[in-house]
Design a protein around this motif. Structure first.
Motif, mmCIF file in Angstrom:
data_model
loop_
_atom_site.group_PDB
_atom_site.id
_atom_site.type_symbol
_atom_site.label_atom_id
_atom_site.label_comp_id
_atom_site.label_asym_id
_atom_site.label_seq_id
_atom_site.Cartn_x
_atom_site.Cartn_y
_atom_site.Cartn_z
ATOM 1 N N ARG A 69 0.844 -1.157 -0.005
ATOM 2 C CA ARG A 69 0.009 -0.088 0.108
ATOM 3 C C ARG A 69 0.840 1.370 0.048
ATOM 4 N NH1 ARG A 69 -1.798 3.098 4.194
ATOM 5 N NH2 ARG A 69 -1.212 1.568 5.696
ATOM 6 N N LYS A 70 1.751 1.337 0.826
ATOM 7 C CA LYS A 70 2.583 2.532 0.938
ATOM 8 C C LYS A 70 3.613 2.745 -0.300
ATOM 9 C CE LYS A 70 2.541 3.162 5.901
ATOM 10 N NZ LYS A 70 3.128 3.388 7.093
ATOM 11 N N VAL A 71 4.063 1.631 -0.746
ATOM 12 C CA VAL A 71 4.999 1.835 -1.844
ATOM 13 C C VAL A 71 4.136 2.198 -3.199
ATOM 14 C CG1 VAL A 71 6.332 0.237 -3.796
ATOM 15 C CG2 VAL A 71 6.504 -0.051 -1.351
ATOM 16 N N TRP A 72 2.864 1.553 -3.113
ATOM 17 C CA TRP A 72 1.969 1.976 -4.310
ATOM 18 C C TRP A 72 1.559 3.579 -4.307
ATOM 19 C CZ3 TRP A 72 -3.500 2.635 -3.526
ATOM 20 C CH2 TRP A 72 -4.284 3.144 -4.483
ATOM 21 N N ARG A 73 1.312 3.910 -3.195
ATOM 22 C CA ARG A 73 0.933 5.426 -2.786
ATOM 23 C C ARG A 73 2.061 6.242 -3.100
ATOM 24 N NH1 ARG A 73 -2.934 5.366 2.551
ATOM 25 N NH2 ARG A 73 -4.777 4.649 1.675
ATOM 26 N N GLN A 74 3.197 5.946 -2.687
ATOM 27 C CA GLN A 74 4.490 6.707 -3.086
ATOM 28 C C GLN A 74 4.710 6.954 -4.534
ATOM 29 O OE1 GLN A 74 6.169 8.721 -1.119
ATOM 30 N NE2 GLN A 74 7.636 9.384 -2.562
ATOM 31 N N LEU A 75 4.519 5.846 -5.364
ATOM 32 C CA LEU A 75 4.740 5.753 -6.747
ATOM 33 C C LEU A 75 3.612 6.631 -7.346
ATOM 34 C CD1 LEU A 75 5.378 2.099 -7.402
ATOM 35 C CD2 LEU A 75 7.221 3.844 -7.481
ATOM 36 N N VAL A 76 2.379 6.581 -6.960
ATOM 37 C CA VAL A 76 1.509 7.414 -7.571
ATOM 38 C C VAL A 76 1.723 8.971 -7.187
ATOM 39 C CG1 VAL A 76 -1.033 8.164 -7.062
ATOM 40 C CG2 VAL A 76 -0.395 5.821 -7.212
ATOM 41 N N ARG A 77 2.316 9.291 -5.881
ATOM 42 C CA ARG A 77 2.801 10.720 -5.644
ATOM 43 C C ARG A 77 3.791 11.174 -6.717
ATOM 44 N NH1 ARG A 77 1.448 9.183 -0.027
ATOM 45 N NH2 ARG A 77 3.705 8.586 0.257
ATOM 46 N N GLU A 78 4.663 10.168 -7.013
ATOM 47 C CA GLU A 78 5.764 10.526 -7.968
ATOM 48 C C GLU A 78 5.389 11.012 -8.993
ATOM 49 O OE1 GLU A 78 8.867 7.925 -7.059
ATOM 50 O OE2 GLU A 78 9.276 8.237 -4.925
ATOM 51 N N GLY A 79 3.838 10.311 -9.616
ATOM 52 C CA GLY A 79 3.429 10.542 -10.784
ATOM 53 C C GLY A 79 3.529 9.142 -11.581
ATOM 54 N N PHE A 80 3.614 8.165 -11.163
ATOM 55 C CA PHE A 80 3.540 6.879 -11.889
ATOM 56 C C PHE A 80 2.163 6.587 -11.924
ATOM 57 C CE2 PHE A 80 7.975 6.674 -10.244
ATOM 58 C CZ PHE A 80 8.755 6.523 -11.605
ATOM 59 N N SER A 81 1.682 5.992 -13.058
ATOM 60 C CA SER A 81 0.274 5.477 -13.345
ATOM 61 C C SER A 81 0.569 4.025 -13.245
ATOM 62 C CB SER A 81 -0.268 5.892 -14.520
ATOM 63 O OG SER A 81 -1.561 5.270 -14.844
ATOM 64 N N VAL A 82 0.115 3.456 -12.004
ATOM 65 C CA VAL A 82 0.258 1.788 -11.722
ATOM 66 C C VAL A 82 -0.953 1.512 -10.898
ATOM 67 C CG1 VAL A 82 1.864 2.422 -10.002
ATOM 68 C CG2 VAL A 82 1.630 -0.063 -11.024
ATOM 69 N N ALA A 83 -1.374 0.416 -11.087
ATOM 70 C CA ALA A 83 -2.463 -0.124 -10.342
ATOM 71 C C ALA A 83 -1.943 -0.827 -9.027
ATOM 72 C CB ALA A 83 -3.007 -1.105 -10.925
ATOM 73 N N ARG A 84 -2.587 -0.738 -7.795
ATOM 74 C CA ARG A 84 -1.970 -1.533 -6.532
ATOM 75 C C ARG A 84 -1.763 -2.910 -6.900
ATOM 76 N NH1 ARG A 84 -4.409 -1.057 -0.562
ATOM 77 N NH2 ARG A 84 -3.404 -2.911 0.326
ATOM 78 N N CYS A 85 -2.623 -3.563 -7.746
ATOM 79 C CA CYS A 85 -2.371 -4.999 -7.657
ATOM 80 C C CYS A 85 -1.315 -5.303 -8.701
ATOM 81 C CB CYS A 85 -3.617 -5.470 -8.552
ATOM 82 S SG CYS A 85 -4.051 -4.863 -9.967
#
Length: 218
Positions: A69-85
């Motif tokens: 969850r935290k890795v996914w949220r950090q990537l989204v904050r950095e602008g990566f378009s990626v699904a949590r799954c």
């Protein structure tokens, strides 16, 4: 499997090894070509390679404590378009995980003193028809009010859940209820020779439902 062929090809040759292993020589050679030339990889494989580097970077920068969850949220904050799954899948493949607060929770604990039924399936979970082999297990989900346990029975033929139950306690009753639901819905016959396979977990007396074989009327 590819790594094993790499190690043994000089001694045995690629084709003889592939005749024993469930892999075609063309598949192995295709893997080598893609490894030598990453441009030949599929779009998804190239994107996965990029995401793996970013996931590992975020995980390392945060002292290896971040989970999915935290890795996914950090990537989204950095602008990566990626699904949590997708993050979950790649972290699982990379064998990295976050730190869990509190005491680890175990669903089942093997009881070495309890009688162990023979393995009737010999680790072979492919069957030619429905209602020949059911496999079952149970897991848990942490909630704000405590753990919720989920038991399920899967028909190995179609990988379909045929029975399930939810409980707030890990007792034998709700595991057997999931099995009885599957029996009621599917109504397997004696001629099918149904085998029910589960692990050796004994928490809450669940070894009562461990691997057994029964016949049921139509």
């Amino acid at each position: 499997m590819v790594g094993f062929i790499d190690d043994q090809r000089g001694k045995h040759g690629v084709e003889p090894i592939c005749r024993v292993l469930p892999i075609a020589p063309s598949t192995y050679y295709d893997h080598l070509a893609k490894r030598a030339d990453p441009a030949r990889l599929s779009d998804r494989a190239r994107r996965d390679a990029t995401l793996r580097r970013e996931i590992e970077r975020v995980w390392e920068e945060n002292y290896k404590v971040y989970g999915v969850r935290k890795v996914w949220r950090q990537l989204v904050r950095e602008g990566f378009s990626v699904a949590r799954c997708t993050v979950a899948r790649l972290m699982r493949d990379m064998d990295i995980r976050g730190i869990i607060r509190g005491k680890p929770h175990r669903t089942t604990i093997p009881d070495k003193k309890a009688p162990c039924p023979l393995d009737k399936v010999n680790r072979e979970f492919r069957v030619p028809a429905p209602n020949m082999l059911w496999v079952s297990d149970f897991t848990y989900v942490a909630t704000w009010t405590g753990f919720v346990y989920v038991a399920f029975v899967i028909d190995a033929y179609a990988r379909k859940i045929v029975g399930w139950r939810v409980s707030t306690s890990a007792q034998t009753g709700f595991v057997l209820d999931a099995l009885e639901q599957a029996v009621h819905d599917r109504r397997p016959t004696k001629a099918m020779g149904l085998v029910h396979h589960s692990d050796r977990g004994s928490q809450g007396g669940n070894n009562r439902s461990s691997q057994h074989r029964r016949s049921y009327p139509v």
